[in-house]
Design a protein around this motif. Structure first.
Motif, PDB file in Angstrom:
ATOM      1  N   HIS A  40      -5.504   7.847   2.307  1.00  0.00           N
ATOM      2  CA  HIS A  40      -5.675   6.890   1.209  1.00  0.00           C
ATOM      3  C   HIS A  40      -6.504   7.473   0.072  1.00  0.00           C
ATOM      4  N   ALA A 111      -3.155  -3.749   9.626  1.00  0.00           N
ATOM      5  CA  ALA A 111      -3.136  -4.725   8.539  1.00  0.00           C
ATOM      6  C   ALA A 111      -4.288  -5.708   8.680  1.00  0.00           C
ATOM      7  N   ARG A 114      -7.540  -3.918   7.836  1.00  0.00           N
ATOM      8  CA  ARG A 114      -7.652  -3.748   6.383  1.00  0.00           C
ATOM      9  C   ARG A 114      -8.139  -5.028   5.708  1.00  0.00           C
ATOM     10  N   GLU A 115      -7.465  -6.143   5.979  1.00  0.00           N
ATOM     11  CA  GLU A 115      -7.800  -7.400   5.314  1.00  0.00           C
ATOM     12  C   GLU A 115      -9.169  -7.905   5.736  1.00  0.00           C
ATOM     13  N   ASP A 258      -5.043  -0.873  -3.703  1.00  0.00           N
ATOM     14  CA  ASP A 258      -4.053  -1.511  -2.831  1.00  0.00           C
ATOM     15  C   ASP A 258      -2.892  -0.574  -2.514  1.00  0.00           C
ATOM     16  N   GLU A 259      -2.418   0.140  -3.525  1.00  0.00           N
ATOM     17  CA  GLU A 259      -1.308   1.061  -3.302  1.00  0.00           C
ATOM     18  C   GLU A 259      -1.712   2.206  -2.381  1.00  0.00           C
ATOM     19  N   LEU A 261      -3.979   2.055  -0.030  1.00  0.00           N
ATOM     20  CA  LEU A 261      -4.079   1.514   1.323  1.00  0.00           C
ATOM     21  C   LEU A 261      -2.697   1.257   1.926  1.00  0.00           C
ATOM     22  N   ASP A 262      -1.758   0.792   1.106  1.00  0.00           N
ATOM     23  CA  ASP A 262      -0.390   0.609   1.586  1.00  0.00           C
ATOM     24  C   ASP A 262       0.162   1.928   2.115  1.00  0.00           C
ATOM     25  N   TYR A 263      -0.062   2.974   1.347  1.00  0.00           N
ATOM     26  CA  TYR A 263       0.423   4.299   1.733  1.00  0.00           C
ATOM     27  C   TYR A 263      -0.240   4.756   3.034  1.00  0.00           C
ATOM     28  N   TYR A 264      -1.542   4.526   3.137  1.00  0.00           N
ATOM     29  CA  TYR A 264      -2.316   4.925   4.320  1.00  0.00           C
ATOM     30  C   TYR A 264      -1.762   4.266   5.578  1.00  0.00           C
ATOM     31  N   VAL A 265      -1.597   2.948   5.530  1.00  0.00           N
ATOM     32  CA  VAL A 265      -1.140   2.201   6.703  1.00  0.00           C
ATOM     33  C   VAL A 265       0.268   2.634   7.108  1.00  0.00           C
ATOM     34  N   GLU A 266       1.158   2.773   6.135  1.00  0.00           N
ATOM     35  CA  GLU A 266       2.530   3.191   6.422  1.00  0.00           C
ATOM     36  C   GLU A 266       2.547   4.588   7.043  1.00  0.00           C
TER      37      GLU A 266
END
Length: 338
Positions: A40, A111, A114-115, A258-259, A261-266
């Protein structure tokens, strides 16, 4: 003609200095090597550079700026502008966020992690806690539940952990101590050598770290479902540096979180976990699973007492321990739809 040349030269110089004034470089202190745990931050650097046409750059350093246990100290004095650290490395420096490291908290997915982290970071007590270090939390580094790899005979029951020396920090260390193990806190970069030399017999990590730091190279067993908890590792910025950014650069940074973190989780779910099973198989590492009754007894023995001890410790420090714990548990229920 001569005057025009001078005017043109002066204008060119002025534009050069103006361009230099717009350029911003931040140094970012990480450790180890590039891995799932830092993706991330890598993505954030990429996005910030793209959005500012290269005018704002994040220079990522893996161990060249500070020791990992001293990153928060470096942030506090402005030695660098951004850093990653783990709460369990120095619980007294960041007590409020250690609530997320309590054993058997019940987080089930990246997820949720993260939240839950982002919600806690926004609490006034947490902001005040990190403000002591001139730090503003930008984002978490969500990780799955930790499990153990080890040497020697594989544990067949929780009783077999008695006397086992294990690298485990924070709430995971508390959990291991409750079943008779001997937890030892050390930074991730020290663990492989400690295992190879016999200083410890097991290590608790998330899968990416077991692969990145080589703990599976000589390991003989892996616990598949002990799941005692995880660690919380935020990425923070020096508050003064953050405030000194231009509006455009600050928006490029904060608007990319946010982007990133999205990349990190995926990436963690689709790439890292896909490699984990084959990595165990290639090395002939035995998978150890515990029955539901043993796990329930383990949780009952550890979770309640650990939470109560944490609350009392926070209250003794003048921090709203009960309030923070109640916030986290209520938020987690909300995220689970309970």
């Amino acid at each position: 003609m001569k005057q025009c040349w001078k005017c043109g030269f002066a204008a060119a110089v002025a534009m050069t200095f103006a361009g230099q004034a717009l350029a911003t470089e931040w140094n970012v202190s990480l450790w180890g090597k590039r891995r799932a745990f830092t993706e991330h931050v890598e993505k954030l650097a990429e996005l910030v550079s793209e959005k500012t046409n290269g005018e704002f750059t994040l220079n990522l350093s893996y161990g060249g700026l500070s020791k990992n246990k001293e990153n928060l100290d470096g942030i506090s004095i402005g030695a660098f502008e951004m850093a990653q650290f783990c709460a369990g490395y120095h619980r007294d420096k960041n007590p409020t966020i250690t609530v997320l490291e309590l054993p058997f908290l019940g987080v089930e997915t990246l997820a949720q992690e993260r939240e839950l982290s982002m919600a806690l970071y926004d609490q006034p007590a947490v902001k005040e806690d990190l403000a002591r270090w001139n730090a503003t939390i930008l984002m978490p580094s969500p990780m799955p539940q930790y499990n153990l790899v080890g040497l020697g005979d594989a544990p067949q029951s929780l009783d077999d952990f008695e006397g086992l020396t294990v690298r485990a920090t924070g709430g995971i260390g508390q959990a291991m101590e409750a079943v008779g193990a001997v937890p030892t806190s050390m930074s991730a970069t020290e663990v492989r050598q400690a295992l190879d030399s016999g200083v410890i017999k097991a290590a608790a990590f998330a899968p990416h770290a077991h692969m990145s730091f080589g703990t599976i190279e000589n390991a003989q067993w892996w616990t598949t479902n002990l799941n005692p908890g995880t660690v919380n590792c935020p990425v923070v910025a020096n508050t003064d540096a953050l405030n000194d950014l231009s509006d455009a650069h600050r928006e490029a940074l904060l608007g990319s979180i946010d982007e990133a973190l999205d990349y990190y989780v995926e990436n963690y779910e689709n790439n890292t976990m896909a490699k984990w099973g084959p990595a165990l198989d290639e090395r002939g590492i035995e998978r150890v699973s515990f029955d539901d009754n043993s796990l329930a007894a383990f949780e009952e023995k550890v979770a309640g007492p650990a939470a109560q001890a944490w609350i009392e410790d926070m209250n003794a420090r003048g921090l709203p321990g009960q309030e923070l714990y109640d916030f986290v548990t209520a938020k987690l229920k909300e995220l689970k739809g309970m």
